[in-house]
Motif scaffolding. Structure first.
Motif, PDB file in Angstrom:
ATOM      1  N   ILE A 170       0.836  -1.205   0.000  1.00  0.00           N
ATOM      2  CA  ILE A 170       0.000   0.000   0.000  1.00  0.00           C
ATOM      3  C   ILE A 170       0.868   1.251   0.000  1.00  0.00           C
ATOM      4  CG2 ILE A 170      -1.701   1.313   1.323  1.00  0.00           C
ATOM      5  CD1 ILE A 170      -2.819  -1.367   2.308  1.00  0.00           C
ATOM      6  N   ALA A 171       1.964   1.243   0.758  1.00  0.00           N
ATOM      7  CA  ALA A 171       2.854   2.407   0.800  1.00  0.00           C
ATOM      8  C   ALA A 171       3.508   2.656  -0.552  1.00  0.00           C
ATOM      9  CB  ALA A 171       3.929   2.200   1.876  1.00  0.00           C
ATOM     10  N   ALA A 172       3.813   1.581  -1.281  1.00  0.00           N
ATOM     11  CA  ALA A 172       4.479   1.714  -2.578  1.00  0.00           C
ATOM     12  C   ALA A 172       3.530   2.150  -3.684  1.00  0.00           C
ATOM     13  CB  ALA A 172       5.139   0.385  -2.957  1.00  0.00           C
ATOM     14  N   ALA A 173       2.235   1.853  -3.528  1.00  0.00           N
ATOM     15  CA  ALA A 173       1.256   2.208  -4.571  1.00  0.00           C
ATOM     16  C   ALA A 173      -0.018   2.721  -3.919  1.00  0.00           C
ATOM     17  CB  ALA A 173       0.962   0.999  -5.454  1.00  0.00           C
ATOM     18  N   PRO A 174       0.040   3.896  -3.273  1.00  0.00           N
ATOM     19  CA  PRO A 174      -1.115   4.403  -2.529  1.00  0.00           C
ATOM     20  C   PRO A 174      -2.300   4.786  -3.403  1.00  0.00           C
ATOM     21  CG  PRO A 174       0.602   6.070  -2.658  1.00  0.00           C
ATOM     22  CD  PRO A 174       1.195   4.797  -3.197  1.00  0.00           C
ATOM     23  N   GLU A 175      -2.060   4.889  -4.710  1.00  0.00           N
ATOM     24  CA  GLU A 175      -3.151   5.274  -5.600  1.00  0.00           C
ATOM     25  C   GLU A 175      -4.109   4.115  -5.882  1.00  0.00           C
ATOM     26  OE1 GLU A 175       0.014   3.488  -8.131  1.00  0.00           O
ATOM     27  OE2 GLU A 175      -0.049   4.854  -6.416  1.00  0.00           O
ATOM     28  N   LEU A 176      -3.720   2.887  -5.556  1.00  0.00           N
ATOM     29  CA  LEU A 176      -4.570   1.725  -5.809  1.00  0.00           C
ATOM     30  C   LEU A 176      -5.609   1.557  -4.705  1.00  0.00           C
ATOM     31  CD1 LEU A 176      -1.951  -0.946  -6.969  1.00  0.00           C
ATOM     32  CD2 LEU A 176      -3.260   0.669  -8.362  1.00  0.00           C
TER      33      LEU A 176
END
Length: 236
Positions: A170-176
């Motif tokens: 989640i931290a690496a791809a917060p836009e998902l």
């Protein structure tokens, strides 16, 4: 002499108005753009290429949902990582009501040059802070300096491997969305939410941003995209 150009992002109208008035009174400083939600950050920087960015912490991500909590909250730390990569020449000053030592130190580690607390009557420091970061210095208001002077700590908090994988993703791809993260991790959306509830409890936080901040500070996850990508390959 060319004035120092500034962009501000803050969801409080009175704060933006105060910043605008202060900068208008100083001919060496120029406010070139302002916004109030996280999604405006990239367009403002791309359009104005400012010298300094004044950035709030607890604001919404979108104009569609006014709440700055939960999934719609502005994700500060991932935003700072992107700023370092895309706009390394922009000096970032946090202007916030939040004085968490973990948050302050994490922001500094991610390139923030100044940190002013609104409760410190930041207006008296603002111009000096902008000039200081332009000289390559760091600038902190009194409350922030006191926090940084406090003893550091490393808790005995432990997250399971799966907890770290979920939070790292989640931290690496917060836009998902949570559903998209669930698909990528091979688990259900309900399981993602269940893991997050456990993570919040173990880190003694109440929202995702705070969980990421604490986990990074404790070395449980990283915001380095290259390390994240390598970890995802190992998981797969």
């Amino acid at each position: 002499m060319k004035p120092i150009t500034v962009v501000t992002l803050d969801d409080h109208h009175l704060v933006r108005e105060g910043i605008r008035r202060l900068l208008d009174e100083d001919p060496t400083l120029k406010l070139v753009g302002e916004g109030w939600v996280g999604e405006q950050l990239e367009p403002l920087l791309a359009q104005h290429q400012p010298d300094v960015l004044l950035l709030d912490v607890g604001m919404p991500q979108t104009t569609a949902e006014p709440s700055g909590q939960g999934e719609n909250a502005f994700r500060l730390l991932p935003a700072l990582v992107q700023l370092q990569q895309r706009y390394p020449e922009v000096r970032v000053i946090i202007v916030s009501q939040y004085a968490s030592q973990v948050l302050i130190e994490s922001a500094i580690e991610l390139g923030v040059r100044g940190y002013l607390l609104k409760s410190d009557v930041f207006s008296r420091y603002l111009a000096d802070a902008i000039r200081a970061v332009m000289r390559g210095e760091r600038y902190f208001s009194e409350g922030v300096s006191r926090q940084l002077a406090m003893p550091d700590y490393r808790g005995e908090i432990q997250l399971t491997q799966r907890h770290r994988e979920v939070l790292q993703a989640i931290a690496a791809a917060p836009e998902l969305t949570y559903a998209q993260h669930a698909d990528r991790l091979g688990i259900s959306e309900h399981t993602v939410s269940h893991h997050l509830r456990q993570i919040f409890a173990r880190l003694t936080v109440s929202n995702l941003t705070a969980a990421i901040v604490n986990a990074v500070r404790l070395g449980l996850i990283t915001l380095d995209e290259r390390e994240s990508a390598g970890r995802e390959e190992e998981i797969g």
